[in-house]
Scaffold this active site. Structure first.
Site, PDB file in Angstrom:
ATOM      1  CB  CYS A 192      19.666  15.116  53.160  1.00 39.65           C
ATOM      2  SG  CYS A 192      18.778  16.124  54.500  1.00 39.65           S
ATOM      3  CB  CYS A 242      17.928  14.538  57.923  1.00 43.91           C
ATOM      4  SG  CYS A 242      17.390  13.547  56.629  1.00 43.91           S
ATOM      5  CB  CYS A 247      16.067  14.456  51.791  1.00 43.21           C
ATOM      6  SG  CYS A 247      15.938  13.793  53.386  1.00 43.21           S
ATOM      7  CB  CYS A 302      14.777  21.149  71.436  1.00 45.93           C
ATOM      8  SG  CYS A 302      14.287  22.712  71.045  1.00 45.93           S
ATOM      9  CB  CYS A 315      13.785  15.450  56.376  1.00 42.50           C
ATOM     10  SG  CYS A 315      15.215  16.557  55.731  1.00 42.50           S
TER      11      CYS A 315
END
Ligand SMILES: [Zn+2]
Length: 160
Positions: free
Chosen positions: A127, A124, A79, A148, A76
């Site tokens: 976060c 995510c 984070c 995607c 991510c």
């Protein structure tokens, strides 16, 4: 398989600036890593903020990660949580980095109706950052799923 369902109210908060401040506390409670819009704006590039925090979509074929096929992990961009492995990446031809599965537990799901039909949205799980969507037209020989993902929401960490 542990899927965390996030209430769709999340995206409403982000698009509604005047009331976002008051309702922020609710959003904050949902994810282990939570920051204010101002904090995210300072840490992220404009493009990252648009995708991760405002559920935007990058233009197809613009991410260098689209053609990233080295061994490693995609994290991510907000984070640094590990979200996808390179061995599960495939070329979907769509212009966005595509994976047939996520790293279990690190991605959360919700649904959105922004285009007039229901899509499964991916976040995510740490976060809450928007990543992209998952569709059922992935590789049949594996999971059949196509995650995607916006490349701008990811950081590639090559295997050492
Ligand atoms: Zn994150």
């Amino acid at each position: 398989m542990k899927k965390i369902i996030i209430l769709l109210t999340l995206s409403m908060f982000f698009s509604c600036n005047s009331s976002a401040q008051k309702k922020e506390a609710k959003v904050k409670a949902t994810f282990p890593v939570s920051k204010t819009d101002d904090e995210w704006k300072k840490e992220l590039t404009a493009e990252q903020y648009y995708v991760l925090r405002e559920a935007g979509t990058e233009r197809a074929f613009t991410s260098p990660l689209n053609k990233e096929y080295r061994k490693g992990t995609f994290h991510c961009a907000a984070c640094n949580t590990a979200l996808f492995k390179s061995k599960h990446k495939f070329d979907s031809g769509t212009g966005w980095p595509s994976f047939d599965r996520e790293i279990k537990g690190n991605v959360a799901y919700s649904t959105d109706n922004h285009l007039g039909y229901t899509r499964v949205e991916e976040h995510c799980a740490t976060c809450g950052g928007h990543l992209g969507h998952v569709f059922d037209d992935g590789p049949r020989q594996t999971t059949g799923k196509r995650h995607c993902i916006n490349g701008v929401a990811l950081i590639f960490v090559p295997e050492k």
